[in-house]
Scaffold this motif. Structure first.
Motif, PDB file in Angstrom:
ATOM      1  N   LEU A   1      70.494  30.412   9.067  1.00 42.64           N
ATOM      2  CA  LEU A   1      70.993  30.898  10.354  1.00 42.64           C
ATOM      3  C   LEU A   1      71.899  32.114  10.178  1.00 42.64           C
ATOM      4  O   LEU A   1      71.843  33.065  10.970  1.00 42.64           O
ATOM      5  CB  LEU A   1      71.748  29.781  11.078  1.00 42.64           C
ATOM      6  CG  LEU A   1      70.909  28.582  11.536  1.00 42.64           C
ATOM      7  CD1 LEU A   1      71.814  27.493  12.105  1.00 42.64           C
ATOM      8  CD2 LEU A   1      69.869  29.007  12.567  1.00 42.64           C
ATOM      9  N   LEU A   2      72.729  32.101   9.134  1.00 43.48           N
ATOM     10  CA  LEU A   2      73.601  33.246   8.863  1.00 43.48           C
ATOM     11  C   LEU A   2      72.782  34.474   8.469  1.00 43.48           C
ATOM     12  O   LEU A   2      73.111  35.601   8.864  1.00 43.48           O
ATOM     13  CB  LEU A   2      74.597  32.893   7.753  1.00 43.48           C
ATOM     14  CG  LEU A   2      75.694  31.894   8.133  1.00 43.48           C
ATOM     15  CD1 LEU A   2      76.508  31.506   6.902  1.00 43.48           C
ATOM     16  CD2 LEU A   2      76.609  32.481   9.202  1.00 43.48           C
TER      17      LEU A   2
ATOM     18  N   LYS B   1      71.261  35.915  11.561  1.00 42.61           N
ATOM     19  CA  LYS B   1      72.301  36.594  12.346  1.00 42.61           C
ATOM     20  C   LYS B   1      72.665  37.931  11.716  1.00 42.61           C
ATOM     21  O   LYS B   1      72.829  38.937  12.417  1.00 42.61           O
ATOM     22  CB  LYS B   1      73.529  35.688  12.450  1.00 42.61           C
ATOM     23  CG  LYS B   1      74.599  36.223  13.383  1.00 42.61           C
ATOM     24  CD  LYS B   1      75.739  35.225  13.537  1.00 42.61           C
ATOM     25  CE  LYS B   1      76.795  35.735  14.504  1.00 42.61           C
ATOM     26  NZ  LYS B   1      77.912  34.770  14.658  1.00 42.61           N
TER      27      LYS B   1
ATOM     28  N   VAL C   1      71.916  36.058  18.731  1.00 40.33           N
ATOM     29  CA  VAL C   1      72.417  34.682  18.861  1.00 40.33           C
ATOM     30  C   VAL C   1      73.305  34.693  20.101  1.00 40.33           C
ATOM     31  O   VAL C   1      74.524  34.828  20.017  1.00 40.33           O
ATOM     32  CB  VAL C   1      73.198  34.215  17.619  1.00 40.33           C
ATOM     33  CG1 VAL C   1      73.656  32.766  17.804  1.00 40.33           C
ATOM     34  CG2 VAL C   1      72.341  34.316  16.368  1.00 40.33           C
TER      35      VAL C   1
ATOM     36  N   SER D   1      75.243  29.213  21.440  1.00 38.98           N
ATOM     37  CA  SER D   1      76.194  28.593  20.518  1.00 38.98           C
ATOM     38  C   SER D   1      75.601  28.480  19.113  1.00 38.98           C
ATOM     39  O   SER D   1      74.571  27.830  18.914  1.00 38.98           O
ATOM     40  CB  SER D   1      76.569  27.197  21.035  1.00 38.98           C
ATOM     41  OG  SER D   1      77.301  26.482  20.067  1.00 38.98           O
ATOM     42  N   PHE D   2      76.255  29.105  18.161  1.00 39.51           N
ATOM     43  CA  PHE D   2      75.842  28.986  16.764  1.00 39.51           C
ATOM     44  C   PHE D   2      76.034  27.557  16.269  1.00 39.51           C
ATOM     45  O   PHE D   2      75.221  27.033  15.489  1.00 39.51           O
ATOM     46  CB  PHE D   2      76.654  29.961  15.897  1.00 39.51           C
ATOM     47  CG  PHE D   2      76.202  30.018  14.460  1.00 39.51           C
ATOM     48  CD1 PHE D   2      75.154  30.838  14.085  1.00 39.51           C
ATOM     49  CD2 PHE D   2      76.837  29.248  13.490  1.00 39.51           C
ATOM     50  CE1 PHE D   2      74.742  30.906  12.766  1.00 39.51           C
ATOM     51  CE2 PHE D   2      76.426  29.305  12.170  1.00 39.51           C
ATOM     52  CZ  PHE D   2      75.385  30.136  11.805  1.00 39.51           C
TER      53      PHE D   2
ATOM     54  N   LEU E   1      73.144  25.345  17.067  1.00 41.63           N
ATOM     55  CA  LEU E   1      72.015  25.602  16.185  1.00 41.63           C
ATOM     56  C   LEU E   1      72.196  24.866  14.855  1.00 41.63           C
ATOM     57  O   LEU E   1      71.231  24.346  14.290  1.00 41.63           O
ATOM     58  CB  LEU E   1      71.850  27.102  15.939  1.00 41.63           C
ATOM     59  CG  LEU E   1      71.416  27.937  17.154  1.00 41.63           C
ATOM     60  CD1 LEU E   1      71.347  29.415  16.785  1.00 41.63           C
ATOM     61  CD2 LEU E   1      70.071  27.459  17.669  1.00 41.63           C
TER      62      LEU E   1
ATOM     63  N   TYR F   1      66.185  26.663  19.397  1.00 45.73           N
ATOM     64  CA  TYR F   1      66.558  27.967  18.842  1.00 45.73           C
ATOM     65  C   TYR F   1      66.306  29.081  19.856  1.00 45.73           C
ATOM     66  O   TYR F   1      67.163  29.951  20.076  1.00 45.73           O
ATOM     67  CB  TYR F   1      65.772  28.243  17.557  1.00 45.73           C
ATOM     68  CG  TYR F   1      66.167  29.549  16.914  1.00 45.73           C
ATOM     69  CD1 TYR F   1      67.231  29.605  16.017  1.00 45.73           C
ATOM     70  CD2 TYR F   1      65.517  30.736  17.232  1.00 45.73           C
ATOM     71  CE1 TYR F   1      67.628  30.811  15.451  1.00 45.73           C
ATOM     72  CE2 TYR F   1      65.901  31.942  16.677  1.00 45.73           C
ATOM     73  CZ  TYR F   1      66.957  31.968  15.788  1.00 45.73           C
ATOM     74  OH  TYR F   1      67.349  33.173  15.240  1.00 45.73           O
TER      75      TYR F   1
ATOM     76  N   GLN G   1      68.869  28.887  22.728  1.00 46.11           N
ATOM     77  CA  GLN G   1      70.230  29.294  22.396  1.00 46.11           C
ATOM     78  C   GLN G   1      70.309  30.731  21.877  1.00 46.11           C
ATOM     79  O   GLN G   1      71.148  31.506  22.321  1.00 46.11           O
ATOM     80  CB  GLN G   1      70.822  28.331  21.351  1.00 46.11           C
ATOM     81  CG  GLN G   1      71.198  26.982  21.919  1.00 46.11           C
ATOM     82  CD  GLN G   1      72.298  27.069  22.969  1.00 46.11           C
ATOM     83  OE1 GLN G   1      73.345  27.650  22.745  1.00 46.11           O
ATOM     84  NE2 GLN G   1      72.040  26.494  24.139  1.00 46.11           N
ATOM     85  N   ALA G   2      69.431  31.075  20.936  1.00 40.41           N
ATOM     86  CA  ALA G   2      69.523  32.395  20.304  1.00 40.41           C
ATOM     87  C   ALA G   2      69.060  33.509  21.230  1.00 40.41           C
ATOM     88  O   ALA G   2      69.721  34.547  21.349  1.00 40.41           O
ATOM     89  CB  ALA G   2      68.709  32.409  19.011  1.00 40.41           C
TER      90      ALA G   2
END
Length: 363
Positions: A234-235, A238, A244, A247-248, A251, A323, A326-327
């Protein structure tokens, strides 16, 4: 703490496959996927050309095709049949055909035609070429219309307005640059993560657990390792600049529930089959179609009943829904928790597997 770490290292050093799954393959697979799509957009795709007209108008078409960043003419052919073998072997991805009397039909306004043949099995390549060729044809058509109107009216602005009375302005809500890396990496990496986690869970179950505590430690421990890799994933997404908007943290929770679910399915299957080879086969059949049935490359609302049923059986489908919500859309928290609730059903497979193990130990 150090004693526990030494015990863990000793445990992994005796299990080379598990060591690969935990520390080597996540990096190699992630790097490999990124390397494939790092260019973001398909460029300079080789195509063939059959020019049956050989006029200044066909030369303008050739120039326009080569000016497109998506494609270039690699080779010219005398006929379509001559190019067929190269098109089938993917030496060229498409074949543009300029017919006889192209310039004459263009001049007389009889509706000159250009043809593009491509292999539809190469879905993304075909889509990119089709879009690029349509842009080339549209540009040439607009230029021809403007030239004809200019001769009639003698006013450039009037000629432009007649040639293009409607201007399109398309604004994408996300992935504004049509980045294929953003479209595919966000699906491929979670799919690979769940497959690696499932394989590692199978390795941990090679020796049957002698108690619920032993099974639970393996289940949670394996999940924690890949949750860490999931956070790294995920990082990475990003840091690549992908949106994103929501909310990270949700996720991250989604990654955890995804892995708990897929590991629970593996535990249940191994408890039923008690055969590592059979379990690997069933898990492969279960997880391999994830790319097709996750609802990204092929939307769920276009699936038939059987395909939709299979999609709902895969926890990755719910994760990708979370995903995207949210993203990409920055969806509501309540909607996210609803999806997480649907995903958590897969955790019940661990409970079922534990009960089966317990029943078999009691015999």
């Amino acid at each position: 703490m150090m004693k526990k770490l030494r015990q863990l290292w000793k445990f992994l050093s005796r299990r080379f496959v598990l060591f690969l799954l935990y520390f080597v393959l996540p990096i190699l697979v992630g790097w490999f996927m990124y390397a494939i799509f790092s260019a973001s957009l398909p460029r300079d795709l080789p195509i063939g050309l059959v020019d049956l007209d050989r006029t200044s108008a066909s030369a303008e078409v050739v120039f326009a095709i080569n000016a497109s960043p998506t494609m270039y003419i690699k080779r010219e052919y005398g006929s379509i049949m001559e190019a067929k073998a190269h098109l089938a072997s993917a030496e060229i991805y498409a074949l543009a055909v300029i017919p006889h009397h192209f310039e004459r039909d263009l001049t007389l306004g009889k509706g000159a035609k250009l043809a593009l043949y491509y292999n539809a099995q190469f879905v993304l390549v075909g889509k990119a070429l089709n879009s690029a060729f349509a842009q080339v044809v549209g540009t040439l058509d607009a230029k021809q219309s403007v030239a004809q109107n200019l001769i009639k009216d003698g006013d450039l602005h009037l000629a432009l307005s007649k040639a293009m009375p409607i201007f399109s302005q398309i604004i994408p809500l996300y992935n504004a640059s049509s980045n294929y890396a953003q479209f595919l990496l966000t699906l491929l990496l979670p799919c690979m993560l769940q497959i690696l986690s499932a394989l590692a869970m199978i390795q941990l179950l090679k020796s049957a657990p002698h108690s619920f505590k032993s099974l639970f430690i393996r289940y949670v421990g394996n999940t924690m390792v890949f949750v860490w890799w999931g956070i790294c994933m995920l990082l990475l997404l990003k840091n690549l600049g992908f949106e994103v908007r929501g909310s990270f943290g949700l996720l991250v929770v989604g990654v955890g529930v995804l892995l708990l679910g897929i590991n629970g399915v593996v535990v249940c299957l191994q408890a039923l089959l008690l055969d590592i080879k059979k379990t690997i086969g069933v898990v492969a059949v279960y997880t391999a179609p994830s790319l097709a049935f996750a609802g990204v490359t092929y939307p769920q609302n276009s699936m038939n009943l059987l395909a939709l049923f299979w999609s709902k059986l895969l926890p990755i489908s719910s994760f990708m829904e979370l995903y995207i919500q949210q993203a990409n859309y920055g969806g509501s928290v309540s909607g996210a928790w609803q999806i997480l609730g649907e995903m958590s059903v897969f955790v019940l497979f661990f409970v079922l597997g534990s009960l089966i193990y317990h029943a078999r130990r009691g015999r």
